[in-house]
Design a protein around this motif. Structure first.
Motif, short mmCIF file in Angstrom:
data_model
loop_
_atom_site.label_atom_id
_atom_site.label_comp_id
_atom_site.label_asym_id
_atom_site.label_seq_id
_atom_site.Cartn_x
_atom_site.Cartn_y
_atom_site.Cartn_z
N LEU A 98 59.50 34.57 37.55
CA LEU A 98 59.20 33.42 36.71
C LEU A 98 60.17 33.32 35.54
O LEU A 98 60.50 32.24 35.08
CB LEU A 98 57.78 33.52 36.14
CG LEU A 98 56.62 33.30 37.08
CD1 LEU A 98 55.31 33.62 36.37
CD2 LEU A 98 56.61 31.87 37.57
N ILE A 99 60.64 34.47 35.05
CA ILE A 99 61.51 34.50 33.88
C ILE A 99 62.89 34.00 34.29
O ILE A 99 63.56 34.59 35.13
CB ILE A 99 61.59 35.91 33.29
CG1 ILE A 99 60.19 36.36 32.86
CG2 ILE A 99 62.56 35.94 32.10
CD1 ILE A 99 60.09 37.82 32.49
N ARG A 100 63.29 32.89 33.68
CA ARG A 100 64.56 32.26 33.99
C ARG A 100 65.65 32.71 33.04
O ARG A 100 66.79 32.92 33.42
CB ARG A 100 64.38 30.74 33.91
CG ARG A 100 65.49 29.91 34.46
CD ARG A 100 65.11 28.43 34.48
NE ARG A 100 64.50 27.95 33.27
CZ ARG A 100 65.16 27.38 32.26
NH1 ARG A 100 66.44 27.22 32.32
NH2 ARG A 100 64.52 26.97 31.18
N LYS A 101 65.28 32.88 31.77
CA LYS A 101 66.27 33.18 30.74
C LYS A 101 65.58 33.85 29.56
O LYS A 101 64.43 33.56 29.27
CB LYS A 101 66.92 31.86 30.30
CG LYS A 101 67.99 31.98 29.27
CD LYS A 101 68.55 30.60 28.94
CE LYS A 101 69.52 30.67 27.80
NZ LYS A 101 70.02 29.35 27.40
N VAL A 102 66.30 34.73 28.91
CA VAL A 102 65.81 35.35 27.67
C VAL A 102 66.75 34.92 26.56
O VAL A 102 67.97 34.99 26.69
CB VAL A 102 65.80 36.89 27.77
CG1 VAL A 102 65.29 37.51 26.48
CG2 VAL A 102 64.95 37.35 28.95
N SER A 103 66.18 34.42 25.47
CA SER A 103 67.00 34.01 24.33
C SER A 103 66.46 34.68 23.07
O SER A 103 65.39 35.28 23.08
CB SER A 103 67.01 32.49 24.19
OG SER A 103 65.70 32.01 23.99
N LEU A 104 67.22 34.56 22.02
CA LEU A 104 66.83 35.16 20.75
C LEU A 104 66.28 34.09 19.83
O LEU A 104 66.94 33.08 19.58
CB LEU A 104 68.04 35.84 20.10
CG LEU A 104 67.77 36.64 18.84
CD1 LEU A 104 66.83 37.81 19.12
CD2 LEU A 104 69.07 37.16 18.26
N GLN A 105 65.08 34.30 19.37
CA GLN A 105 64.45 33.36 18.43
C GLN A 105 64.60 33.91 17.02
O GLN A 105 64.35 35.09 16.77
CB GLN A 105 62.97 33.19 18.77
CG GLN A 105 62.25 32.24 17.84
CD GLN A 105 60.76 32.16 18.17
OE1 GLN A 105 60.14 33.14 18.51
NE2 GLN A 105 60.22 30.98 18.05
N PHE A 106 65.05 33.06 16.11
CA PHE A 106 65.15 33.44 14.71
C PHE A 106 64.22 32.55 13.90
O PHE A 106 64.24 31.34 14.04
CB PHE A 106 66.59 33.26 14.19
CG PHE A 106 66.71 33.48 12.71
CD1 PHE A 106 66.61 34.76 12.18
CD2 PHE A 106 66.89 32.42 11.85
CE1 PHE A 106 66.71 34.97 10.80
CE2 PHE A 106 66.99 32.61 10.48
CZ PHE A 106 66.89 33.89 9.96
N ARG A 107 63.38 33.17 13.10
CA ARG A 107 62.50 32.44 12.19
C ARG A 107 62.92 32.78 10.77
O ARG A 107 62.80 33.94 10.35
CB ARG A 107 61.05 32.82 12.45
CG ARG A 107 60.52 32.29 13.77
CD ARG A 107 59.04 32.59 13.98
NE ARG A 107 58.71 34.00 13.95
CZ ARG A 107 58.79 34.82 15.00
NH1 ARG A 107 59.22 34.37 16.15
NH2 ARG A 107 58.44 36.08 14.88
N PRO A 108 63.44 31.81 10.03
CA PRO A 108 63.92 32.11 8.68
C PRO A 108 62.80 32.58 7.77
O PRO A 108 61.67 32.12 7.86
CB PRO A 108 64.50 30.79 8.20
CG PRO A 108 64.02 29.74 9.13
CD PRO A 108 63.58 30.41 10.39
#
Length: 143
Positions: A98-108
């Motif tokens: 199911l996992i297509r892509k992993v990205s990095l989330q940044f929350r300021p």
């Protein structure tokens, strides 16, 4: 200091047939700052050399990568936090595919968010890069 922006007309991507154009402001960068320049600026504001600062930044990036890969959220106080985010398509089955892509989330963090408060900023309207390019081509064609 001000944030430059231009205004661009765009169609609604969900209703292109209507032909309705709405106008949106888009930030225009005035340039970029690299790691070497940041390290030099930080070294002038501290007792560290620019080499020391570069080494700390490089080590920080490696450690953030390690902790993200271990599924942890990395919190850097006023700067913000980093976390892995998964992207997928819905499926009728439950499988790891199911996992297509992993990205990095940044929350300021609050230190960055506070600076981006609209009341703390000024804005300067500039021509869009597209219109500047067209103007330059038009002027070049006149010669």
């Amino acid at each position: 200091m001000a944030i430059n922006y231009c205004v661009v007309g765009m169609q609604n991507p969900l209703d292109r047939e209507s032909g309705e154009i709405k106008y949106y402001p888009k930030a225009q960068a005035t340039g970029s700052v690299g790691i070497n320049e940041l390290a030099e600026e930080i070294s002038y504001a501290t007792t560290l050399t620019d080499g020391d600062v570069l080494n700390v930044i490089r080590a920080l990036v490696k450690r953030i990568n390690l902790h993200i890969a271990n599924g942890q959220i990395v919190k850097l106080e006023n700067l913000g936090s980093f976390q892995a985010q998964l992207q997928s398509h819905g499926s009728a089955t439950d499988s790891p595919s199911l996992i297509r892509k992993v990205s990095l989330q940044f929350r300021p963090g609050i230190g960055l968010k506070g600076q981006l408060n609209k009341s703390n900023l000024t804005f300067h309207k500039v021509p869009s890069l597209k219109s500047l390019k067209k103007q330059k081509e038009d002027e070049g064609g006149l010669m």
